[in-house]
Motif scaffolding. Structure first.
Motif, PDB file in Angstrom:
ATOM      1  N   GLN A  57       0.825  -1.210   0.000  1.00 29.42           N
ATOM      2  CA  GLN A  57       0.000   0.000   0.000  1.00 29.42           C
ATOM      3  C   GLN A  57       0.862   1.264   0.000  1.00 29.42           C
ATOM      4  OE1 GLN A  57      -2.345  -0.616   3.524  1.00 29.42           O
ATOM      5  NE2 GLN A  57      -3.938  -1.751   2.442  1.00 29.42           N
ATOM      6  N   LYS A  58       1.934   1.265   0.787  1.00 26.75           N
ATOM      7  CA  LYS A  58       2.741   2.462   0.966  1.00 26.75           C
ATOM      8  C   LYS A  58       3.807   2.642  -0.119  1.00 26.75           C
ATOM      9  CE  LYS A  58       2.075   2.470   5.973  1.00 26.75           C
ATOM     10  NZ  LYS A  58       1.475   3.774   6.185  1.00 26.75           N
ATOM     11  N   ALA A  59       4.269   1.545  -0.690  1.00 27.96           N
ATOM     12  CA  ALA A  59       5.342   1.606  -1.692  1.00 27.96           C
ATOM     13  C   ALA A  59       5.117   0.556  -2.773  1.00 27.96           C
ATOM     14  CB  ALA A  59       6.695   1.407  -1.014  1.00 27.96           C
ATOM     15  N   PRO A  60       4.037   0.703  -3.544  1.00 29.71           N
ATOM     16  CA  PRO A  60       3.653  -0.349  -4.498  1.00 29.71           C
ATOM     17  C   PRO A  60       4.672  -0.632  -5.599  1.00 29.71           C
ATOM     18  CG  PRO A  60       2.357   1.635  -4.848  1.00 29.71           C
ATOM     19  CD  PRO A  60       3.136   1.845  -3.593  1.00 29.71           C
ATOM     20  N   ASP A  61       5.501   0.349  -5.937  1.00 29.35           N
ATOM     21  CA  ASP A  61       6.472   0.157  -7.018  1.00 29.35           C
ATOM     22  C   ASP A  61       7.872  -0.162  -6.513  1.00 29.35           C
ATOM     23  OD1 ASP A  61       4.498   0.665  -8.969  1.00 29.35           O
ATOM     24  OD2 ASP A  61       4.772   2.830  -8.712  1.00 29.35           O
TER      25      ASP A  61
END
Length: 86
Positions: A57-61
């Protein structure tokens, strides 16, 4: 992470939890906590999933999110408890 390497997984968990109290957006702590919960006997897959979902959620990539997705896929293929695919 050092405490985990020194064979003190509970100390490592406590350190990561302290980090999250200071910085609740620190995805590295969620990532490491997920692996901590998976390393327990038996693996605490539900708790690991909760931690890993926060990373996605916070760092999808991020590379961490990609690694989590790979682990989820491998867990599903190995007959372990299935984890959600994102």
């Amino acid at each position: 992470v050092l405490q985990l390497g020194l064979n003190d997984p509970d100390g490592a968990r406590e350190a990561w939890e302290k980090v999250l109290k200071i910085d609740p957006n620190r995805v590295e702590a969620f990532y490491n906590l997920g692996f901590y919960y998976m390393s327990q006997t038996p693996p605490q897959t539900s708790k690991a999933e909760q931690m890993w979902q926060k990373v996605i959620q916070k760092a999808p990539d991020s590379d961490m999110a990609a690694t989590i997705k790979m682990h989820r896929k491998n867990l599903g293929q190995n007959g372990s408890q299935s984890m959600k695919e994102n």
